[in-house]
Every structure is written in structure tokens, then in C-alpha cells.
Design an enzyme around this catalytic site. Sequence first.
Site, PDB file in Angstrom:
ATOM      1  N   LEU A  78      47.776  41.625  36.804  1.00 14.73           N
ATOM      2  CA  LEU A  78      47.814  40.342  37.527  1.00 14.73           C
ATOM      3  C   LEU A  78      47.077  39.252  36.773  1.00 14.73           C
ATOM      4  CD1 LEU A  78      47.021  41.603  41.141  1.00 14.73           C
ATOM      5  CD2 LEU A  78      49.156  40.553  40.370  1.00 14.73           C
ATOM      6  N   GLY A  79      46.096  39.627  36.016  1.00 18.24           N
ATOM      7  CA  GLY A  79      45.343  38.620  35.285  1.00 18.24           C
ATOM      8  C   GLY A  79      44.092  39.220  34.686  1.00 18.24           C
ATOM      9  N   GLY A  82      36.538  37.033  33.163  1.00 24.03           N
ATOM     10  CA  GLY A  82      35.322  37.406  32.451  1.00 24.03           C
ATOM     11  C   GLY A  82      34.755  38.746  32.898  1.00 24.03           C
ATOM     12  N   PHE A  83      35.044  39.156  34.112  1.00 22.39           N
ATOM     13  CA  PHE A  83      34.491  40.413  34.609  1.00 22.39           C
ATOM     14  C   PHE A  83      35.378  41.610  34.288  1.00 22.39           C
ATOM     15  CE2 PHE A  83      32.588  37.466  37.894  1.00 22.39           C
ATOM     16  CZ  PHE A  83      31.289  37.570  37.422  1.00 22.39           C
ATOM     17  N   GLY A  84      36.628  41.378  33.952  1.00 20.25           N
ATOM     18  CA  GLY A  84      37.524  42.495  33.667  1.00 20.25           C
ATOM     19  C   GLY A  84      38.966  42.117  33.964  1.00 20.25           C
ATOM     20  N   VAL A  86      42.612  42.647  36.201  1.00 18.85           N
ATOM     21  CA  VAL A  86      43.052  42.943  37.574  1.00 18.85           C
ATOM     22  C   VAL A  86      44.500  43.453  37.540  1.00 18.85           C
ATOM     23  CG1 VAL A  86      43.325  42.018  39.910  1.00 18.85           C
ATOM     24  CG2 VAL A  86      41.588  41.065  38.410  1.00 18.85           C
ATOM     25  N   ASP A 197      30.364  31.209  40.894  1.00 14.36           N
ATOM     26  CA  ASP A 197      31.584  31.006  40.105  1.00 14.36           C
ATOM     27  C   ASP A 197      32.756  30.597  41.004  1.00 14.36           C
ATOM     28  OD1 ASP A 197      33.018  30.812  37.779  1.00 14.36           O
ATOM     29  OD2 ASP A 197      33.324  32.961  37.507  1.00 14.36           O
TER      30      ASP A 197
HETATM   31  N1  LIG Z   1      43.169  40.610  45.390  1.00 15.98           N
HETATM   32  C1  LIG Z   1      44.062  40.018  44.584  1.00 15.98           C
HETATM   33  N2  LIG Z   1      45.350  39.902  44.955  1.00 15.98           N
HETATM   34  C2  LIG Z   1      46.259  39.289  44.156  1.00 15.98           C
HETATM   35  N3  LIG Z   1      45.968  38.768  42.943  1.00 15.98           N
HETATM   36  C3  LIG Z   1      44.705  38.850  42.509  1.00 15.98           C
HETATM   37  C4  LIG Z   1      43.679  39.479  43.289  1.00 15.98           C
HETATM   38  N4  LIG Z   1      42.513  39.398  42.603  1.00 15.98           N
HETATM   39  C5  LIG Z   1      42.796  38.747  41.459  1.00 15.98           C
HETATM   40  N5  LIG Z   1      44.106  38.423  41.389  1.00 15.98           N
HETATM   41  C6  LIG Z   1      44.784  37.719  40.284  1.00 15.98           C
HETATM   42  O1  LIG Z   1      44.212  38.145  39.062  1.00 15.98           O
HETATM   43  C7  LIG Z   1      43.757  37.006  38.321  1.00 15.98           C
HETATM   44  C8  LIG Z   1      42.531  37.382  37.537  1.00 15.98           C
HETATM   45  O2  LIG Z   1      41.461  37.508  38.439  1.00 15.98           O
HETATM   46  P1  LIG Z   1      39.958  37.500  37.965  1.00 15.98           P
HETATM   47  O3  LIG Z   1      39.147  37.245  39.184  1.00 15.98           O
HETATM   48  O4  LIG Z   1      39.655  38.728  37.188  1.00 15.98           O
HETATM   49  O5  LIG Z   1      39.885  36.361  36.895  1.00 15.98           O
HETATM   50  P2  LIG Z   1      39.626  34.831  37.011  1.00 15.98           P
HETATM   51  O6  LIG Z   1      39.193  34.476  38.388  1.00 15.98           O
HETATM   52  O7  LIG Z   1      40.835  34.143  36.458  1.00 15.98           O
HETATM   53  O8  LIG Z   1      38.444  34.635  35.983  1.00 15.98           O
HETATM   54  P3  LIG Z   1      36.901  35.027  36.125  1.00 15.98           P
HETATM   55  O9  LIG Z   1      36.749  36.484  36.006  1.00 15.98           O
HETATM   56  O10 LIG Z   1      36.332  34.295  34.992  1.00 15.98           O
HETATM   57  O11 LIG Z   1      36.437  34.544  37.456  1.00 15.98           O
HETATM   58  C9  LIG Z   1      43.519  35.931  39.361  1.00 15.98           C
HETATM   59  O12 LIG Z   1      43.642  34.652  38.829  1.00 15.98           O
HETATM   60  C10 LIG Z   1      44.590  36.219  40.405  1.00 15.98           C
HETATM   61  O13 LIG Z   1      45.777  35.520  40.082  1.00 15.98           O
END
Ligand SMILES: Nc1ncnc2c1ncn2[C@@H]1O[C@H](COP(=O)(O)OP(=O)(O)OP(=O)(O)O)[C@@H](O)[C@H]1O
Length: 393
Positions: A78-79, A82-84, A86, A197
Site C-alpha cells: 500500500l505504501g 519512514g517507519f516501514g 504497509v 507526525d
Molecule cells: N490502515 C490502512 N489502511 C489502508 N491504507 C493504509 C493503512 N495504513 C497505511 N496505509 C497506506 O499506506 C501508505 C503508507 O503508510 P505509512 O504510514 O507507512 O507512510 P506515510 O504516512 O506515507 O509516511 P510516514 O511513515 O513518514 O508517516 C499510506 O499513505 C496509506 O496510503
Amino acid sequence: MLAFAAYIVQKMVTKHHENSSHSQRLRQTSEELARPFATAGTKVIEESSSRGKVSSLPIFDASVILAATNNFALSNKLGEGGFGTVYKGELNGGERIAVKRLANFSTQGLDELKNEVLLIAELQHINLVCLLGCCIEGEELMLIYEYMENKSLDTIIFDKAKSSQLDWQKRFEIIKGIARGVLYLHQDSRLRIIHRDLKASNILLDKNMNPKISDFGLARIFCADDKKWQTNRVVGTYGYMSPEYAMDGIFSVKSDVFSYGVLVLEIVSGKKSRGIFGTESMLNLLSYAWNLWKDGKALELLDTSIFGNSNNNSEIMRCIHVGLLCVQDRPTDRPHMSEVILMLNSPDAHLPQPKQPGYFINSVVAHMEVPGYVESSSSCTVHDTTITIVEPR
Ligand SMILES: Nc1ncnc2c1ncn2[C@@H]1O[C@H](COP(=O)(O)OP(=O)(O)OP(=O)(O)O)[C@@H](O)[C@H]1O
């Protein structure tokens, strides 16, 4: 949730020797985890807190997560932040999940790590993403969340093709929902959590476009040693960080308020805070909004894809006004989240005049001392590093 509950087969309290190393302890735990789950899916971490309450959180067996995500198939990614990374997944019963694989988390011991995860799991609010469980495998910690059908806010508001899906009424509800979630973290939950954040990619949207804040509490897992109010390990995103946090590592509820204000201006305008706007000079979103406000043209900030219904003008103006109050330079000038909610919900309330926002420099160069610097799709996330803002000569 019934299908999910069926996976929960056993409760246990894992005991670890104080003197074993962090990685040994994690490995030991994953072996312990593997044993009772030859046929089943999860068990439960259960611990009595110092407050006497017993909290519990399902632990998923790694095999369940591998099956749910099809071995972390790229097509399920999904994406990445910085933490890992998803991944999307589906449990046997058809329940959809999102699996966040955290790597290189804090060097704290396993017991403390479990405590942190338990604390996060205790935070429950309609505007927070629900943590369903966790999985510890080797040196990796995975957090299992409810799956959000409409992904994150940034994937809609910054996308010209999709942004009209969110009309003003939905945006206003999202702005208010996020405020309620942050207030809960700051004030109404049993813990006092400073998110550190808040940004559009950390606001997830369910199938009805209700906002849910994600990644709350992760700063605690990643920076176990800096729960104090000043840190040299900045976890945050350039463009959303308050000046005092970015430059001096000072965080407080007011640094979250600053990030919330940036978010509000992004939701109203459909523009990224780090973009460059305006014709005469290089303006970031905050200075662009501030100039429009001073010139009495604040409504021009509104996203053109939802332009056109003058009935909403007073709500839109109020949101811009509140956003600008939140991004004021001095933390003491910014409102608390309880005041933000009051201001958003009171059409007749008299709001103070905002002062110039933090970062109001027409052209700034952000110089980052790079160790730990990660460029993600929509933002720069800075972990374990410091940021210095320098003005060009
Ligand atoms: N519970 C979820 N359901 C659906 N999509 C999700 C969920 N959690 C994360 N995602 C998707 O995965 C992407 C990556 O999430 P993640 O929180 O790891 O990174 P980020 O928010 O883009 O960056 P950072 O880690 O720097 O905050 C998100 O932008 C979102 O689109």
C-alpha cells in the site's frame, strides 16, 4: 470481528530474562510464538499495567500474516513511510487488514516494546485507526490495523482527478474529525500522546470518508529514550513541523496544533504545504495563505475543484482563520485543540486575529543533516536527525 476472534486461541504472559540481549529476546519470543500456533492463528499479550488494569492485544502468528498478504506480495503493497512498509491483507474469514512492518525500531527491551504496543492498543476513538494486533518475528515488529478503504487523505486531496470526490461538507467533517482525534490524544485518553507526525498521509479515510488518524504512538516506539519534551531525534515531516520542533527539537501539544493547522490549510486549498505558490515570489502554502488573508482575499485559497457554493463561505473562512491561528510562530499564541473544536463548531464565536505564521520566509532553503533522511512519495520524513533551516544570503 467474529472471524478475527476465532483466531485468538490462548492467553499468555511472556516472561523474559532481564539480562538477555534485545535481539536474543526477540528471537526467543518468535520461537515461543511459533510453538503454540501449529494450527491456530493468534494469541494474546496480556499484561497488568502499573495502574492495575489488565490490557491485552492479540499476537498474530507470522504464518497468518504471510498467508494474508500473500507473502508480502508487491501487488499488496500500500505504501512505504519512514517507519516501514504497509501491506494490504485478507484474513481467512475475509476480514481485510493493513500490516505495517516496522524495521529498526528503538533499542528498548522487548518488555518495554510490548508495553508501548499495549499502550497504543488502549487508545480507542472513532477518529483513530484501530490496532487489531501485532506480530513479532525475528527483529521485526508488525502492527496489524483495520484496513481503510479510501486510503490516506493525500491520495485524494492532492490528486486533481480525485479531489472533487471530497466536496466542502466532507472536507469540513474531516477537519472536525481530525480535531476530535487529536484532542483525544492530547487530553481525553488515559495517556497524553503527542503525535509528532500529523500530516495528510497519516489521515486515513474509511468507506464513508470518515477520518482516522494513524501512526499515533509510533514516535514513542522509535524514540523510547526521548519521551521528554526536548529531543535531538526529530520524528516528523518537513512542511508540517513547527519551527520550535524542527529547529530545537522541542515538542508539545502545540507542535501538534501547528501540524494540524497546516493540514487544515491543505484540506481547504488542495495544495501541499511544501509546494510553491503565488506569482510574484516564491511562497509556500503558509505564506501564500497568510498573504491572501492580509489582502482580504482568503477565499481564493479554496481548492478550485470544489469552488462554487457561496453558502459555505463562512465555514470556509472560519477554517482558514482557525488554520492560521494554529500555525502562528509562537506556541503560546496557538490555541489548544479543545479551543479549535469550539471555534470550528461556533459560527458566531469571535476569533482572535492570527499573527504571522511560523516559517514565514519567502524563500527558505532547508538544509538537512542527512543520516536517517528518507524521501517518501509525498514528503520528507526525518528520523534520527536534525533539521536546520537556513536563509539564503
Ligand atoms: N490502515 C490502512 N489502511 C489502508 N491504507 C493504509 C493503512 N495504513 C497505511 N496505509 C497506506 O499506506 C501508505 C503508507 O503508510 P505509512 O504510514 O507507512 O507512510 P506515510 O504516512 O506515507 O509516511 P510516514 O511513515 O513518514 O508517516 C499510506 O499513505 C496509506 O496510503
